[in-house]
Design a protein around this motif. Structure first.
Motif, short mmCIF file in Angstrom:
data_model
loop_
_atom_site.label_atom_id
_atom_site.label_comp_id
_atom_site.label_asym_id
_atom_site.label_seq_id
_atom_site.Cartn_x
_atom_site.Cartn_y
_atom_site.Cartn_z
N LEU A 121 0.84 -1.19 0.00
CA LEU A 121 0.00 0.00 0.00
C LEU A 121 0.88 1.24 0.00
CD1 LEU A 121 -2.58 -1.16 2.69
CD2 LEU A 121 -3.02 -0.90 0.24
N VAL A 124 0.04 3.48 4.85
CA VAL A 124 -0.72 2.65 5.78
C VAL A 124 -0.17 2.84 7.19
CG1 VAL A 124 0.76 0.64 5.28
CG2 VAL A 124 -1.52 0.30 6.29
N CYS A 142 -6.72 6.70 14.17
CA CYS A 142 -7.26 7.04 12.85
C CYS A 142 -8.63 7.64 13.06
CB CYS A 142 -7.32 5.81 11.93
SG CYS A 142 -8.36 4.48 12.57
N ASP A 144 -12.38 9.51 10.79
CA ASP A 144 -13.14 9.62 9.55
C ASP A 144 -12.99 10.99 8.91
OD1 ASP A 144 -14.13 7.05 9.82
OD2 ASP A 144 -15.96 7.68 10.85
N GLN A 164 -7.70 -4.47 6.62
CA GLN A 164 -7.26 -3.13 6.20
C GLN A 164 -8.50 -2.32 5.88
OE1 GLN A 164 -5.82 -5.99 4.30
NE2 GLN A 164 -4.59 -6.13 6.17
N LEU A 166 -10.18 1.69 4.85
CA LEU A 166 -10.01 3.05 4.36
C LEU A 166 -10.49 4.02 5.43
CD1 LEU A 166 -9.23 4.74 1.81
CD2 LEU A 166 -11.68 4.71 1.25
N CYS A 204 -2.07 14.20 6.23
CA CYS A 204 -3.13 13.41 5.61
C CYS A 204 -3.91 14.22 4.58
CB CYS A 204 -4.06 12.87 6.68
SG CYS A 204 -3.32 11.58 7.70
N GLN A 208 -4.20 13.00 0.75
CA GLN A 208 -5.51 12.78 0.15
C GLN A 208 -5.72 13.69 -1.05
OE1 GLN A 208 -8.04 13.28 3.66
NE2 GLN A 208 -8.79 11.22 3.35
N PRO A 213 -4.85 7.02 -1.13
CA PRO A 213 -5.78 6.53 -0.10
C PRO A 213 -5.07 6.34 1.23
CG PRO A 213 -5.13 4.74 -1.56
CD PRO A 213 -4.54 5.99 -2.14
N MET A 215 -4.97 4.16 4.56
CA MET A 215 -5.40 2.85 5.01
C MET A 215 -4.89 2.60 6.43
SD MET A 215 -7.10 1.78 2.37
CE MET A 215 -7.39 0.07 2.83
#
Length: 264
Positions: A121, A124, A142, A144, A164, A166, A204, A208, A213, A215
């Motif tokens: 990946l 990650v 992590c 949302d 894993q 997203l 991040c 993005q 992505p 992960m």
């Protein structure tokens, strides 16, 4: 594949004696780098196996750790962002394929890096669980949406399962492919984000925005020594083989009820 490991280290010697050996047990690491930001000489003395990045001039920033939590003023976040961006610039001058960034108070499973590399990946993080204050439930590294929000309980509860997933943001134990950094991902602060919410948010957003992505992996959960009183539990996790099932005692039915109450 070759990996450089980096950490900006300001941590008590009691915690470093537990976390650092777990890093050196990782396979596939070509270079161990750190920035020595310690206030205690005893902590600095534990960094002999690292290549230490050059010192920067910083003002005192007020960062501190207690049993109640960590005190992160905006100046401390900016300091760490500059240090990590220095590490990225140093990394891009090497031929290494990956950079792994680990916070100084995070202990890792010996098979973690081998596993993350096999996932292939671009970006990650490995999950860990932190009780940010003594009265709140354990939450993951992590989220949302920025700066640390969750849409529904299930986006947290699913992380008990191996796999894993997203996510909208991550950090603190992150494997990054060189191409993500070549694309301009860095930790420099976005003026539109609160200055004391952590440099990982800024990184991040840039990743993005470039289409990478984010992960989170949950196969080999790390142990976050967020407060000194967790050190005996870290010993228990290691005696249990650093197995992911050890955290079931934290992530139990009572915890699930707390998460549902928090987000409903």
């Amino acid at each position: 594949m070759s990996v450089a490991l980096f950490s900006p280290i300001r941590c008590s010697p009691e915690v470093l004696r537990k976390t650092l050996p777990t890093w050196f047990a990782l396979e596939n690491v070509d270079t161990f780098w750190c920035y020595d930001d310690n206030a205690e000489l005893e902590s600095s003395a534990l960094l002999k196996k690292f290549e230490i990045l050059p010192k920067r001039e910083f003002e005192r920033d007020g960062y501190g750790v207690t049993e109640q939590g960590h005190h992160w003023p905006g100046s401390a976040v900016a300091r760490v962002a500059q240090i990590k961006d220095d590490a990225i610039r140093a990394f891009l001058k090497t031929g290494n394929s990956h950079l792994i960034l680990i916070d100084a108070d995070v202990a890792v499973h010996p098979g973690l890096l081998r596993h993350l590399l096999a996932l292939d990946l671009p970006l990650v993080s490995e999950v860990f669980w932190s009780q940010w204050t003594p009265s709140t439930p354990f939450l993951p590294n992590c989220w949302d949406f920025q700066p640390y929000g969750f849409y529904r309980p299930e986006t947290i509860l699913r992380l008990r399962n191996p796999g894993q997933f997203l996510v909208g943001g991550l950090g603190a134990c992150t494997l990054i492919h060189r191409k993500v950094l070549d694309d301009g991902a860095q930790f420099k602060r976005f003026p539109s984000l609160p200055p004391n919410w952590g440099e990982d948010r800024d990184f991040c957003l840039r990743a993005q925005g470039a289409g990478w992505p984010l992960m989170i992996d949950t196969e080999y959960p790390c142990f976050h020594v967020y407060r000194p009183s967790l050190l005996p539990q870290l010993d228990g996790w290691q005696k249990a083989g650093c197995h992911r099932n050890w955290f079931s005692a934290w992530l139990n039915t009572e915890w699930e009820s707390q998460i549902r109450k928090l987000l409903n």
